[in-house]
Design an enzyme around this catalytic site. Structure first.
Site, short mmCIF file in Angstrom:
data_model
loop_
_atom_site.label_atom_id
_atom_site.label_comp_id
_atom_site.label_asym_id
_atom_site.label_seq_id
_atom_site.Cartn_x
_atom_site.Cartn_y
_atom_site.Cartn_z
N ASP A 199 0.82 -1.21 0.00
CA ASP A 199 0.00 0.00 0.00
C ASP A 199 0.85 1.26 0.00
O ASP A 199 0.32 2.36 -0.17
CB ASP A 199 -0.93 0.00 1.22
CG ASP A 199 -2.39 0.03 0.80
OD1 ASP A 199 -2.68 -0.30 -0.35
OD2 ASP A 199 -3.24 0.40 1.64
N ASP A 524 -11.18 -6.40 10.71
CA ASP A 524 -11.34 -7.83 11.01
C ASP A 524 -12.60 -8.09 11.81
O ASP A 524 -13.38 -8.98 11.49
CB ASP A 524 -10.10 -8.34 11.74
CG ASP A 524 -9.69 -7.44 12.88
OD1 ASP A 524 -10.36 -6.42 13.12
OD2 ASP A 524 -8.68 -7.75 13.55
#
Length: 822
Positions: A199, A524
């Site tokens: 990223d 998550d």
């Protein structure tokens, strides 16, 4: 006992394994052998056929009536040996040399485990879920598919995701070791693909990945040839070479270590001197790229064209970096994970995916087979498994509290509807990530007629998944459960670049109902709730040795900032569509599973904990009583002692020392008042529309650890290099250390005033004067914040900076004046 009886029966036959040359001959020999096994087992084991039937049930063998489907005697011998080793539950220690090969299909049976009760010690602790014993059956592990080693061709493909974002805070050599450990797993190389998401769009990360592949061509065959246990080189080569090994292994070991040292030096040198990267023509793509402003980059570092899956092959290795522009919201890690999901769907389209943080290497070579034991079982339960979660364990710091929480809380939640997705060390099902529910599937796993109309409609596919035709085709194949495409990976580079554009997800369901869900930096937990809301279950496997081992940031600013981000993301979940507080009695998630998700409120304990750390000092300064007198005080002390003894028993029961218990209690109090307290501050600013929540990548460093054995990589000795973190707590000028310093100064001032008799006289107060209990409470607070006390007298990075100390001193003076004044 049962497995031992079968082993004795199998050993008594002493026959050679069957070959696969003549099917009819093999079938006849198999029937004869099983007849002999039956007779031998009944003679060795009292109880006859009924007990032997239990053996077959444990080992997942079919009934004796269908002998044509029974495995060979060699296969059954290995299965029985696996059951016997699992029953012993002991650690085995090995050196750096060849380790015993793990037997395939290693999965334990379901057990009666602790489940979760939504109770704690009052409202401040209501968010923490305290596990208690129950008769409910747990889903910690499931009965697996046997004989995986003899059904290589039937094993499904697996795509492995390794996200990274910053080459400075996440050193490329750590990423390289994680990738190497994944490439060397005991699984057919032609059925594995490793995708690294950068990223930060760093040429250093891509350069290190290319050099990693060069070393992988040496490392992967070496690991598989000698059955190396620890398959991350920086951990494996910590131990010196033992002279007892044969000359061939010694030669290969020295050569492999030399090559790894070359890799390490080359990556570290390129980190310090960027001009070393200028000679590579492939790095021209990164010439004008900036971390937050660059185009999509997809590069196939290595494509496995052999397709055989032998021990010398290396799995696919792909580097990707999605497009980023300053005017677009990128959703941090969850956005990167969704890009990984789309690119892997185009190139390999494996039915299962493994997500591993860049600093958590695979410590168990058979971890993929263990997960397949759960996914491939033929269960008649309506609650199908959506993902398999392995516990997070660490090798470089004191994480005893987390180990205890996972041992009780993690296993307890697994007994309801399954564990929570922890962001790393998790195997996902691609069809589930594409939005399927259990109701959309038939008993045989095929799409139902209604789901076919809903999901496979052309207009619906384009609206949900985006405009890429290649991606839509791969999604249809994944939803229908078809095999992976046989074309080359390079044929999909252009399509992969398209699905990485910033505007691709616009007006689609990505991040809403597909892939990793947005609206929280704790992607998550958000995704986990979304999966369970659809009615899916999950499984929890806790193998020994641990499946994955990672690194944690140094205790101090980095650890507190990481906890602040986790706490902020957890609270964000309470206010989005996946909130466990919404529709407590609706949807397909179980009510008790919703209560288990309420542990996100753990961060809210920082407010009452801050008050409780200041109350004893306040009462001493005002000379008032906080605790009751007489027999009531004895009840209070008894409850506190019982709680301490219970938590201490949890630590000792998990193999930790008393010192570890004290250190962990101190650490969590510091995190509550210095990290989680600012999480509430971030949420309030977000709700008021003043600022948005940011994502700070925790800094990882390669630790200098002591030599380890292959089976016991976690240093848990009290005299270890990282066990005494409390003596090496790092400080800086951050505002995160002001609350802890303030608490320490206030309690010290209260004890000092009580000692010299300067506290306010309140002899006519109804509660009476302060006494021994209040003084003991202040001393206890100081002991829990002992790193701050030592920081008052230390220097350098281990000492509290003058600016932080000045701010805390001003707050302490205001507090003392308020407490003593009228």
């Amino acid at each position: 006992m049962i497995a031992r009886g079968l082993l004795q029966a199998l050993d008594s036959r002493q026959r050679t394994p069957l070959t696969l040359e003549d099917n009819q001959s093999v079938q006849t020999q198999t029937d004869n052998r099983w007849e002999g096994i039956w007779r031998s087992a009944t003679s060795h084991y009292r109880g006859g056929s009924r007990r032997l039937a239990r053996v077959f049930n444990i080992l997942e063998l079919p009934p004796m009536e269908t002998s044509a489907d029974l495995p060979t005697i060699q296969e059954s011998h290995e299965l029985a040996a696996t059951a016997l080793r699992s029953a012993k539950r002991r650690r085995r220690r090995t050196g750096p040399g060849p380790s015993p090969r793990l037997l395939p299909g290693l999965c334990s049976r379901k057990r009666n485990m602790a489940i979760v009760s939504p109770a704690r010690h009052g409202f401040p602790f209501a968010s923490s879920v305290q596990p208690k014993q129950s008769k409910q059956r747990s889903a910690i592990s499931s009965r697996g598919l046997p004989i995986l080693n003899f059904r290589i061709c039937d094993l499904p493909s697996v795509d492995m995701f390794v996200p990274t974002a910053n080459p400075v805070r996440e050193p490329p050599i750590i990423v390289a070791n994680t990738v190497l450990s994944l490439l060397a797993l005991n699984y057919p190389a032609n059925k594995l693909a490793c995708y690294v998401s950068d990223d930060g769009c760093s040429p250093l990360t891509y350069f290190s990945l290319k050099e990693t592949f060069k070393f992988a061509k040496i490392w992967v065959p070496f690991c598989k040839k000698y059955n190396v246990r620890v398959r991350a080189p920086f951990r494996y080569f910590l131990n010196p070479l033992v002279a007892a090994y044969d000359s061939e292994f010694r030669k290969d070991w020295k050569m492999t270590k030399r090559e790894y040292e070359k890799l390490r030096r080359k990556v570290e040198d390129s980190t310090g001197d960027s001009f070393l990267l200028d000679g590579d023509d492939e790095l021209e793509t990164f010439s004008n790229a900036k971390p937050n402003n660059h185009s999509t980059i997809v590069k196939v570092v290595w494509e496995n064209k052999g397709g055989v899956g032998d021990e010398k092959e290396v799995p696919h290795l792909v580097y990707i970096s999605r497009e980023k522009r300053p005017d677009y919201v990128h959703h941090y890690k969850s956005g990167a994970m969704n890009f990984l999901l789309r690119v892997s769907g185009l190139m390999t389209n494996a039915p299962y995916m493994l997500n591993v943080d860049c600093d958590m290497y695979a410590n168990e070579a058979d971890v993929v087979r263990q997960a397949m034991c759960v996914f491939l079982q033929k269960s008649k339960s309506p609650d199908r498994c959506a993902f398999v979660q392995f516990p997070q364990e660490f090798y470089d710091s004191n994480s005893d509290e987390l180990a205890v929480v996972q041992s009780y809380l993690g296993r307890g939640v697994a007994g309801i509807q399954g564990p929570l997705y922890c962001g790393s060390g998790c195997f996902h099902t691609r069809r589930v990530m594409y939005g399927l529910s259990p109701d959309n599937l038939e008993n045989n796993g095929d799409l139902s007629s209604s789901a076919t109309i809903e999901f496979l409609d052309e207009d619906s596919l384009a609206r949900k998944f985006g405009s890429s035709k290649e991606l839509v085709i791969s999604i249809v194949e994944a939803l229908q459960g078809k095999s992976n495409p046989k074309t080359s990976l390079t044929d999909f580079i252009e399509a992969a670049q398209m699905v990485g554009h910033c505007h691709y997800e616009h007006q689609t369901n990505w991040g809403k109902t597909l892939g990793c869900l947005y609206d929280s930096v704790a992607e998550d937990m958000n995704t986990s709730i979304g999966i369970h809301l659809r009615g899916w279950s999950s499984s929890y496997i806790c193998p020994d040795p641990p499946a994955f081992l990672g690194s944690t940031p140094s205790v101090g600013f980095e650890a507190i900032v990481q906890q602040r981000r986790w706490g902020t993301g957890a609270i964000e979940v309470l206010f989005n569509k996946q909130s466990p507080l919404r529709g407590m009695f609706s949807s397909k998630i179980r009510f008790r599973q919703r209560l288990a998700y309420l542990w996100v409120l753990m961060c809210l304990r920082s407010i009452p904990e801050l008050f409780y750390c200041l109350l004893p000092a306040y009462c001493l300064l005002r000379n008032t009583a906080l605790y009751p007198k007489g027999p009531c005080l004895a009840i209070t002390v008894t409850i506190v002692v019982m709680h301490c003894l219970y938590t201490l028993w949890q630590f000792i029961n998990n193999g930790f020392s008393v010192r570890s218990w004290y250190v962990s209690q101190s650490l969590w109090r510091i995190l509550a008042t210095c990290g989680w307290l600012f999480s509430i501050h971030d949420i309030l600013l977000k709700l008021l529309g003043i600022s948005n929540v940011g994502f700070v990548v925790a800094k990882k460093t390669t630790p200098k650890t002591m030599p380890i054995s292959g089976y016991e990589p976690i240093q848990r000795q009290d005299d270890g290099p990282n066990s005494c973190y409390i003596h090496k707590f790092e400080f800086d000028n951050s505002c995160h250390f002001v609350p802890g310093t303030f608490i320490m100064l206030v309690n010290m001032a209260a004890l000092a005033s009580n000692f010299v008799g300067l506290q306010r006289s309140c002899c006519h107060h109804e509660g009476g004067r302060s006494g021994l209990a209040e003084n003991c409470a202040c001393i206890l607070v100081i002991l829990l914040f002992l790193p701050f006390l030592k920081g008052l007298f230390a220097k350098g990075k281990y000492g509290i900076p003058l600016s932080t100390l000045s701010k805390a001193a001003v707050l302490a003076m205001i507090f003392v004046v308020f407490a003593v004044g009228y």
